[in-house]
Design an enzyme around this catalytic site. Sequence first.
Site, PDB file in Angstrom:
ATOM      1  N   ARG A  56     -36.936 -32.253  38.238  1.00  0.00           N
ATOM      2  CA  ARG A  56     -35.775 -32.839  38.804  1.00  0.00           C
ATOM      3  C   ARG A  56     -35.724 -34.173  39.645  1.00  0.00           C
ATOM      4  NH1 ARG A  56     -33.992 -27.278  41.033  1.00  0.00           N
ATOM      5  NH2 ARG A  56     -35.837 -26.980  40.690  1.00  0.00           N
TER       6      ARG A  56
ATOM      7  N   GLU B  83     -43.294 -21.628  45.727  1.00  0.00           N
ATOM      8  CA  GLU B  83     -42.480 -20.270  46.104  1.00  0.00           C
ATOM      9  C   GLU B  83     -42.701 -19.201  45.121  1.00  0.00           C
ATOM     10  OE1 GLU B  83     -38.227 -21.002  46.422  1.00  0.00           O
ATOM     11  OE2 GLU B  83     -37.849 -18.979  47.587  1.00  0.00           O
TER      12      GLU B  83
HETATM   13  O1  LIG Z   1     -41.714 -27.023  47.956  1.00  0.00           O
HETATM   14  P1  LIG Z   1     -42.024 -26.205  46.933  1.00  0.00           P
HETATM   15  O2  LIG Z   1     -42.457 -24.826  47.292  1.00  0.00           O
HETATM   16  O3  LIG Z   1     -43.436 -26.831  46.211  1.00  0.00           O
HETATM   17  O4  LIG Z   1     -41.152 -26.168  45.833  1.00  0.00           O
HETATM   18  C1  LIG Z   1     -40.066 -27.294  45.548  1.00  0.00           C
HETATM   19  C2  LIG Z   1     -40.188 -27.698  44.070  1.00  0.00           C
HETATM   20  O5  LIG Z   1     -39.540 -26.601  43.077  1.00  0.00           O
HETATM   21  C3  LIG Z   1     -38.964 -27.115  42.161  1.00  0.00           C
HETATM   22  O6  LIG Z   1     -39.800 -27.427  41.223  1.00  0.00           O
HETATM   23  P2  LIG Z   1     -39.981 -26.369  40.038  1.00  0.00           P
HETATM   24  O7  LIG Z   1     -41.598 -26.567  39.648  1.00  0.00           O
HETATM   25  O8  LIG Z   1     -39.592 -25.273  40.138  1.00  0.00           O
HETATM   26  O9  LIG Z   1     -39.358 -26.928  38.787  1.00  0.00           O
HETATM   27  P3  LIG Z   1     -38.721 -28.368  38.247  1.00  0.00           P
HETATM   28  O10 LIG Z   1     -39.640 -28.556  36.954  1.00  0.00           O
HETATM   29  O11 LIG Z   1     -37.225 -27.859  37.499  1.00  0.00           O
HETATM   30  O12 LIG Z   1     -38.438 -29.495  39.117  1.00  0.00           O
HETATM   31  C4  LIG Z   1     -38.403 -28.105  42.685  1.00  0.00           C
HETATM   32  O13 LIG Z   1     -37.849 -29.114  41.925  1.00  0.00           O
HETATM   33  C5  LIG Z   1     -39.573 -28.836  43.468  1.00  0.00           C
HETATM   34  O14 LIG Z   1     -40.364 -29.631  42.897  1.00  0.00           O
HETATM   35  N1  LIG Z   2     -35.094 -21.782  46.011  1.00  0.00           N
HETATM   36  C1  LIG Z   2     -35.290 -22.934  45.348  1.00  0.00           C
HETATM   37  N2  LIG Z   2     -34.094 -23.231  44.628  1.00  0.00           N
HETATM   38  C2  LIG Z   2     -34.196 -24.451  44.123  1.00  0.00           C
HETATM   39  N3  LIG Z   2     -35.400 -25.219  43.903  1.00  0.00           N
HETATM   40  C3  LIG Z   2     -36.231 -24.567  44.381  1.00  0.00           C
HETATM   41  N4  LIG Z   2     -37.934 -25.029  44.343  1.00  0.00           N
HETATM   42  C4  LIG Z   2     -38.529 -23.893  44.976  1.00  0.00           C
HETATM   43  N5  LIG Z   2     -37.752 -23.112  45.435  1.00  0.00           N
HETATM   44  C5  LIG Z   2     -36.446 -23.406  45.026  1.00  0.00           C
END
Ligand SMILES: O=P(O)(O)OC[C@H]1O[C@H](OP(=O)(O)OP(=O)(O)O)[C@H](O)[C@@H]1O
Ligand SMILES: Nc1ncnc2[nH]cnc12
Length: 175
Positions: free
Chosen positions: A63, A100
């Site tokens: 995103r 997370e």
């Molecule tokens: O601070 P953190 O605990 O590292 O989490 C934040 C990240 O988690 C999500 O990405 P995710 O990899 O879930 O998915 P996406 O590929 O849909 O962006 C979000 O877009 C951030 O990049």
């Molecule tokens: N709780 C949450 N919601 C959206 N994006 C995330 N990336 C990691 N944790 C998330």
Amino acid sequence: MDETDGALREAAALVREVPDFPEPGVLFRDIGPMLASGPALGAVVSALGRSAEFDVVAGVEARGFLVGAAVAQAFGTGVIGLRKPGKLPAVADRIDYALEYGTAALELPADTLRAGQRVLVVDDVLATGGTLGAACSLVRQSGAEVAAAAVVLELTALRGRRNLPGEPVEALLQV
Ligand SMILES: O=P(O)(O)OC[C@H]1O[C@H](OP(=O)(O)OP(=O)(O)O)[C@H](O)[C@@H]1O
Ligand SMILES: Nc1ncnc2[nH]cnc12
């Protein structure tokens, strides 16, 4: 409250809460509806681009790509994508980190950043900080500078900033 605050407040109202996604116990904040609104996207892009002086944007998959490319276009810079593993034909560097929910890694594409470039790192959400920390480390290890690490939404309960000591973190919205 100025015009920017008002526009961001309206944008914030478009963030959707999804309980138990992608796994039980996680309250997922979906910024999809916010990005789907022209005025909200415009407000977010303008505010993110004002986080720092920068030469290029580095958007974090996935995103962060949507927001990062829009910021780069609006402010007249190029954009590079920090990618999940297995996507790049040529990798300059890789960092593994904890999420997370689960673990992940980010890769810096070869022949993109140059030493001394000021990089605006952009992602959608700051949760535990692992992703943003890895993104900033990749930028710095290349010899470039982190001008700011800018996110749309910070989930303050997860205390991501504690894992980003010294990083110039800018969050437009906090919940
Ligand atoms: O601070 P953190 O605990 O590292 O989490 C934040 C990240 O988690 C999500 O990405 P995710 O990899 O879930 O998915 P996406 O590929 O849909 O962006 C979000 O877009 C951030 O990049
Ligand atoms: N709780 C949450 N919601 C959206 N994006 C995330 N990336 C990691 N944790 C998330």
